[in-house]
Write an enzyme that holds these catalytic residues in place. Structure first.
Site, PDB file in Angstrom:
ATOM      1  N   ARG A  45     -14.153  21.967  18.333  1.00  0.00           N
ATOM      2  CA  ARG A  45     -14.906  21.040  19.194  1.00  0.00           C
ATOM      3  C   ARG A  45     -16.261  20.647  18.612  1.00  0.00           C
ATOM      4  NH1 ARG A  45     -10.787  21.034  19.969  1.00  0.00           N
ATOM      5  NH2 ARG A  45      -9.490  21.672  21.704  1.00  0.00           N
ATOM      6  N   SER A  90     -12.552  20.731  30.290  1.00  0.00           N
ATOM      7  CA  SER A  90     -12.770  22.181  30.169  1.00  0.00           C
ATOM      8  C   SER A  90     -14.264  22.474  30.112  1.00  0.00           C
ATOM      9  CB  SER A  90     -12.144  22.714  28.888  1.00  0.00           C
ATOM     10  OG  SER A  90     -10.751  22.546  28.932  1.00  0.00           O
ATOM     11  N   GLU A 119     -18.386  24.269  26.534  1.00  0.00           N
ATOM     12  CA  GLU A 119     -17.835  23.182  25.707  1.00  0.00           C
ATOM     13  C   GLU A 119     -18.635  21.897  25.971  1.00  0.00           C
ATOM     14  OE1 GLU A 119     -13.492  22.608  25.238  1.00  0.00           O
ATOM     15  OE2 GLU A 119     -13.843  20.502  25.674  1.00  0.00           O
TER      16      GLU A 119
HETATM   17  N1  EPU Z   1      -4.947  30.174  32.981  1.00  0.00           N
HETATM   18  C1  EPU Z   1      -5.153  31.058  33.991  1.00  0.00           C
HETATM   19  N2  EPU Z   1      -5.831  30.644  35.098  1.00  0.00           N
HETATM   20  C2  EPU Z   1      -6.316  29.367  35.227  1.00  0.00           C
HETATM   21  C3  EPU Z   1      -6.121  28.475  34.175  1.00  0.00           C
HETATM   22  C4  EPU Z   1      -5.425  28.895  33.049  1.00  0.00           C
HETATM   23  O1  EPU Z   1      -4.742  32.223  33.927  1.00  0.00           O
HETATM   24  O2  EPU Z   1      -6.907  29.082  36.278  1.00  0.00           O
HETATM   25  C5  EPU Z   1      -4.184  30.588  31.803  1.00  0.00           C
HETATM   26  C6  EPU Z   1      -2.867  29.815  31.727  1.00  0.00           C
HETATM   27  O3  EPU Z   1      -1.879  30.421  32.474  1.00  0.00           O
HETATM   28  C7  EPU Z   1      -2.577  29.844  30.252  1.00  0.00           C
HETATM   29  C8  EPU Z   1      -3.954  29.880  29.599  1.00  0.00           C
HETATM   30  O4  EPU Z   1      -4.880  30.262  30.614  1.00  0.00           O
HETATM   31  O5  EPU Z   1      -1.894  31.009  29.908  1.00  0.00           O
HETATM   32  C9  EPU Z   1      -4.337  28.572  28.968  1.00  0.00           C
HETATM   33  O6  EPU Z   1      -4.413  27.554  29.968  1.00  0.00           O
HETATM   34  P1  EPU Z   1      -4.006  26.036  29.674  1.00  0.00           P
HETATM   35  O7  EPU Z   1      -2.639  25.946  29.090  1.00  0.00           O
HETATM   36  O8  EPU Z   1      -4.281  25.266  30.898  1.00  0.00           O
HETATM   37  O9  EPU Z   1      -4.957  25.572  28.522  1.00  0.00           O
HETATM   38  P2  EPU Z   1      -6.525  25.765  28.298  1.00  0.00           P
HETATM   39  O10 EPU Z   1      -6.680  26.600  27.081  1.00  0.00           O
HETATM   40  O11 EPU Z   1      -7.231  26.184  29.530  1.00  0.00           O
HETATM   41  C10 EPU Z   1      -6.756  23.721  26.696  1.00  0.00           C
HETATM   42  C11 EPU Z   1      -7.813  22.690  26.453  1.00  0.00           C
HETATM   43  C12 EPU Z   1      -7.655  21.526  27.425  1.00  0.00           C
HETATM   44  C13 EPU Z   1      -6.253  20.962  27.292  1.00  0.00           C
HETATM   45  C14 EPU Z   1      -5.254  22.079  27.586  1.00  0.00           C
HETATM   46  C15 EPU Z   1      -3.805  21.661  27.441  1.00  0.00           C
HETATM   47  C16 EPU Z   1      -9.724  24.011  25.675  1.00  0.00           C
HETATM   48  C17 EPU Z   1     -11.033  24.606  26.024  1.00  0.00           C
HETATM   49  N3  EPU Z   1      -9.117  23.317  26.647  1.00  0.00           N
HETATM   50  O12 EPU Z   1      -6.980  24.262  27.987  1.00  0.00           O
HETATM   51  O13 EPU Z   1      -8.563  20.525  27.031  1.00  0.00           O
HETATM   52  O14 EPU Z   1      -6.054  19.881  28.204  1.00  0.00           O
HETATM   53  O15 EPU Z   1      -5.471  23.131  26.636  1.00  0.00           O
HETATM   54  O16 EPU Z   1      -3.557  21.387  26.100  1.00  0.00           O
HETATM   55  O17 EPU Z   1      -9.266  24.135  24.549  1.00  0.00           O
HETATM   56  C18 EPU Z   1     -10.760  19.738  27.459  1.00  0.00           C
HETATM   57  O18 EPU Z   1     -11.044  20.209  26.365  1.00  0.00           O
HETATM   58  O19 EPU Z   1     -11.582  19.129  28.177  1.00  0.00           O
HETATM   59  C19 EPU Z   1      -9.411  19.921  27.956  1.00  0.00           C
HETATM   60  C20 EPU Z   1      -9.067  19.582  29.177  1.00  0.00           C
END
Ligand code: EPU
Length: 304
Positions: A179, A227, A297
């Site tokens: 990022r 995020s 972020e």
């Molecule tokens: N999870 C939880 N509780 C929650 C949310 C998530 O336990 O309330 C767990 C999920 O079950 C999963 C893990 O955390 O095992 C990861 O969650 P998710 O797949 O939603 O992805 P993320 O890592 O939270 C990233 C990007 C997002 C992008 C999503 C989908 C970052 C910081 N964020 O989210 O990007 O949309 O993957 O690809 O890397 C952004 O950067 O603004 C953004 C929205």
């Protein structure tokens, strides 16, 4: 040393040659996806790239702080921003320059770039499905998801240096972090993106699948700034926040989303103070429970 905020006269002088729109004491909250924060001393909306150069030179010569507002990955404090804020919403040109090489100006929204690529059967931007930001913002922060990031397609950057010189910077000259792209001081006005040929149906189905995942897991119907925290290496901020029992934590109208814990939503009239209080409380809670210091972020800007 604290710098004195620029006076109206100094700002006027710096903007004397600018042809685009100039708005004084302009509220910035409506220009951000989270919908919080105070006004800019002055908001400038340059007419074209030449005009961007006039703004940069005016700010440089008159020593006035200047920042570009994309609006989707940022939180503006309630007292607003001193100096000039520039919005690149008129930089919306996009074209396929050579086979599979697309040039897009910085103000092009990612969804529009994706539509354009789909129309020409070009694959490579599917990772950006559902990201509302701009090409310029995407380059500066090396926007991405777990499907891919800007650096995977970026060939070169159309750039204006801090003293107003336009140059093309090859992606091979840049360093891309999680990022963050390490760019010299200046402003991105466009990007060349190297995509690849693919069947329309393949691009469409990847995009659709990804959008469905986001819709199912993220609070996309309430104002938010994506995020909140970067994922710590090998873990996810959302998981940690939920496991620390912080889902639903609320301060005024700022709330840790009950749908996805790494989102803060604005339930109506949240202030930047409310949002930042939630941010600090979450950081403290996760640090206490897991010994992990979550890094923002978002970019936080404006006067305290
Ligand atoms: N999870 C939880 N509780 C929650 C949310 C998530 O336990 O309330 C767990 C999920 O079950 C999963 C893990 O955390 O095992 C990861 O969650 P998710 O797949 O939603 O992805 P993320 O890592 O939270 C990233 C990007 C997002 C992008 C999503 C989908 C970052 C910081 N964020 O989210 O990007 O949309 O993957 O690809 O890397 C952004 O950067 O603004 C953004 C929205």
């Amino acid at each position: 040393m604290l710098r004195q905020p620029p006076t109206r006269e100094q700002l006027r002088r710096a903007l004397a040659l600018v042809e685009g729109e100039v708005r004084w004491r302009e509220p910035l909250a409506p220009l951000t996806s989270l919908q919080v924060g105070g006004p800019a001393d002055v908001l400038v909306i340059p007419a074209d790239v030449e005009d961007v150069i006039r703004v940069i030179r005016g700010a440089h010569v008159n020593h006035i702080p200047l920042m570009v507002l994309g609006g989707t990955n940022v939180i503006i404090r309630d007292k607003g921003v001193r100096g000039m804020v520039m919005q690149l919403k008129h930089l919306t040109h996009i074209q396929e320059e050579a086979d599979h090489l697309v040039y897009a100006q910085a103000g092009v929204r990612l969804p529009r770039l994706m539509q354009f690529a789909l129309g020409r059967k070009l694959s490579g931007m599917e990772w950006a499905a559902g990201i509302p930001g701009t090409v310029g913002g995407g380059v500066v922060m090396n926007a991405g998801t777990r499907l891919g990031e800007m650096k995977d397609v970026l060939q070169a950057v159309d750039f204006i240096t801090a003293n107003g010189k336009r140059k093309r910077i090859e992606a091979t000259m840049l360093t891309f972090l999680y990022r963050k792209t390490t760019l010299p001081k200046g402003i991105v006005v466009g990007a060349w993106l190297k995509l690849r040929a693919a069947a329309k149906a393949t691009i469409q189905s990847a995009t659709k699948q990804y959008l469905q995942y986001r819709k199912a897991t993220q609070p996309l119907t309430l104002p938010n700034a994506g995020s909140v925290f970067k994922n710590p290496i090998g873990d996810s901020a959302g998981r940690l926040i939920e496991a620390a029992g912080l889902k639903g934590l609320r301060m005024g109208d700022a709330e840790v989303s009950t749908k996805h814990a790494n989102f803060i939503v604005n339930r109506g009239t949240a202030t930047a103070d409310d949002v930042l209080t939630v941010v600090r409380t979450v950081q403290a809670g996760v640090a206490k429970k897991f010994g992990v210091r979550l890094q923002l972020e978002w970019k936080v800007i404006g006067e305290r």
